[in-house]
Design an enzyme around this catalytic site. Structure first.
Site, PDB file in Angstrom:
ATOM      1  N   ASP A   1       1.208  -1.576  10.480  1.00  0.00           N
ATOM      2  CA  ASP A   1       1.296  -1.520   9.026  1.00  0.00           C
ATOM      3  C   ASP A   1       2.095  -0.264   8.641  1.00  0.00           C
ATOM      4  O   ASP A   1       1.826   0.833   9.143  1.00  0.00           O
ATOM      5  CB  ASP A   1      -0.098  -1.452   8.406  1.00  0.00           C
ATOM      6  CG  ASP A   1      -0.056  -1.555   6.891  1.00  0.00           C
ATOM      7  OD1 ASP A   1      -0.137  -2.683   6.379  1.00  0.00           O
ATOM      8  OD2 ASP A   1       0.079  -0.501   6.237  1.00  0.00           O
ATOM      9  N   ILE A   2       3.105  -0.448   7.775  1.00  0.00           N
ATOM     10  CA  ILE A   2       3.930   0.681   7.335  1.00  0.00           C
ATOM     11  C   ILE A   2       3.098   1.547   6.392  1.00  0.00           C
ATOM     12  O   ILE A   2       2.530   1.058   5.405  1.00  0.00           O
ATOM     13  CB  ILE A   2       5.202   0.183   6.633  1.00  0.00           C
ATOM     14  CG1 ILE A   2       6.055  -0.636   7.620  1.00  0.00           C
ATOM     15  CG2 ILE A   2       6.011   1.352   6.075  1.00  0.00           C
ATOM     16  CD1 ILE A   2       7.266  -1.281   6.986  1.00  0.00           C
TER      17      ILE A   2
ATOM     18  N   GLU B   1       3.695  -5.538   4.173  1.00  0.00           N
ATOM     19  CA  GLU B   1       4.274  -4.555   5.083  1.00  0.00           C
ATOM     20  C   GLU B   1       3.572  -4.569   6.440  1.00  0.00           C
ATOM     21  O   GLU B   1       3.638  -3.611   7.202  1.00  0.00           O
ATOM     22  CB  GLU B   1       4.198  -3.151   4.475  1.00  0.00           C
ATOM     23  CG  GLU B   1       2.802  -2.584   4.307  1.00  0.00           C
ATOM     24  CD  GLU B   1       2.115  -3.005   3.003  1.00  0.00           C
ATOM     25  OE1 GLU B   1       1.173  -2.318   2.603  1.00  0.00           O
ATOM     26  OE2 GLU B   1       2.543  -4.012   2.395  1.00  0.00           O
TER      27      GLU B   1
END
Length: 419
Positions: free
Chosen positions: A257-258, A300
């Site tokens: 996950d960004i 994301e």
């Protein structure tokens, strides 16, 4: 008894019908130039057939008319070859098309004009069109497995029949030429030509339709922004993999996950956020191996299924991905933006029928990585019987995997860094 004139009308009618279908399809799909090329091939053979309507079967053509007719037949096969090349995304090579067309007919007129026998003139004709036919077969057989179509074998059957008859005819010309002069041979030749032609033209349409269906299927399984698999594509890939393997593969799950993606969107707009997602996906491809499955899981969040990986190997890959993401800033609307990622890792346990339990554990590990400061890798190990879902419980796996990584060799840096 089959009538030669009736078969001739049927042959001309079928070619005309297919040519019209190809032309109309080209008008609806102007980028698919191969439809026009295949229609041109049919028009070429149609013209040759019209020129021979009044000629009785088995009677050799004179030098001039024979050259024209056989050049037209040669052009038909040469254009079929060019259309196949365009269909498979290869250049058409116009000089070779012209050479194949002229080589099928001009030697006939030259040899007869020089006083050679009709047998040797016809040998050059059938040798030239056999070469064009073999070129078509080669274009079909050389297609890589990634774009191979089942329906192309229908076309291959038609061209294979043509090649067999052309080569057989060369032998008959020299050893049993009287058979060529019989009316029955003209009927059989025309009937076989009609049969092979229908196989080829129907096969062309079937190939186009099959490729369109495969393209639609791929689009349905692909994230349009990043080009990675979407959720549907990931599970389809896992089903295909399970079908190829007698036993469940040993694999690991990475859920990345960004970090602070919302703030990237707020600062640089959705266009900037999309640029980060595209760049992150490219760095994912550079880190992962060819047999790993990569998907955009949503927003994301990215999911990776590592093929044949234990926990140590999975942590090594996850740490390499984390370092790759943070190692070089992304260019977003002209600004350099540092992007980090949190990654949850889990391993599919023996006896688990699918990746869902491991995915839930990876999700819990990702939550722990976010909670403990982000930009880190966390591993969640299976304990006890597989649970149907651990998302609500959000177990707290051990983090701080970067300290463990000092003892793990990480080989192979990313092949490129996308800004």
């Amino acid at each position: 008894m089959l009538d030669f004139d009736t078969l001739q009308v049927a042959s001309i009618s079928s070619r005309l019908a297919f040519a019209l279908v190809f032309f109309v399809t080209l008008l609806r799909n102007p980028r698919e130039i191969y439809f026009g090329v295949w229609a041109g091939a049919l028009c070429s053979s149609l013209t040759a057939s019209f020129l021979m309507v009044a000629d009785p079967p088995g009677i050799p053509l004179n030098a001039v008319k024979g050259s024209v007719v056989y050049v037209l037949y040669g052009a038909s096969l040469a254009l079929s070859w060019a259309g196949l090349r365009l269909f498979y995304g290869r250049p058409a090579r116009i000089p070779q098309v012209v050479a194949l067309a002229l080589g099928s007919g001009l030697p006939y007129g030259i040899l007869l004009g020089a006083g050679a026998s009709v047998a040797w003139g016809l040998t050059t004709v059938f040798g030239g069109i056999a070469l064009s036919t073999a070129s078509c077969i080669f274009e079909i057989l050389r297609t890589p497995a990634s774009i191979r179509l089942w329906t192309q074998y229908i076309v291959l059957l038609g061209f294979g029949g043509y090649l067999f008859v052309f080569l057989l005819t060369i032998g008959v010309i020299h050893f049993a030429s009287e058979r060529l002069a019989s009316p029955e041979q003209g009927v059989y030749a025309l009937l076989f030509d009609l049969w092979c032609g229908v196989f080829i033209q129907v096969g062309y349409l079937a190939m186009v339709n099959e490729r369109a269906q495969l393209k639609l299927s791929r689009l349905a399984e692909t994230d349009p922004l990043t080009g990675l698999a979407n959720r549907r594509g990931l599970f389809a890939a896992m089903r295909r993999r399970a079908g190829r393997m007698p036993a469940p593969p040993r694999c690991a799950i990475l859920l990345a996950d960004i970090d602070h993606f919302k703030s990237i969107n707020d600062t640089h707009g959705h266009e900037g956020g999309d640029a980060v997602l595209i760049g992150f996906a490219e760095r994912l491809r550079n880190v992962m191996r060819k047999d790993d499955v990569i998907a955009r899981w949503g927003g994301e969040e990215f999911l990776i299924v590592l093929d044949q990986a234990d926990s140590i190997a999975a942590i090594a890959v996850a740490e390499r991905l984390r370092r790759t993401a943070a190692g070089q800033p992304f260019a977003v609307n002209g600004a350099a933006v540092t992007v980090t990622a949190s990654i949850g890792v889990s391993v599919v346990a023996v006896g688990e029928g699918g990746i869902e339990p491991a995915l839930s554990r990876a999700d819990a590990a990702l939550y722990a990585a976010k909670r403990d400061g982000r930009n880190r890798v966390c591993l969640d190990r299976p304990s006890g019987p597989p649970q149907p879902d651990s998302r609500s419980a959000r177990a707290e796996p051990p983090c701080g995997c970067r300290g463990v990584m000092d003892a793990v060799p990480i080989g192979g840096q990313p092949r490129s860094e996308l800004a």
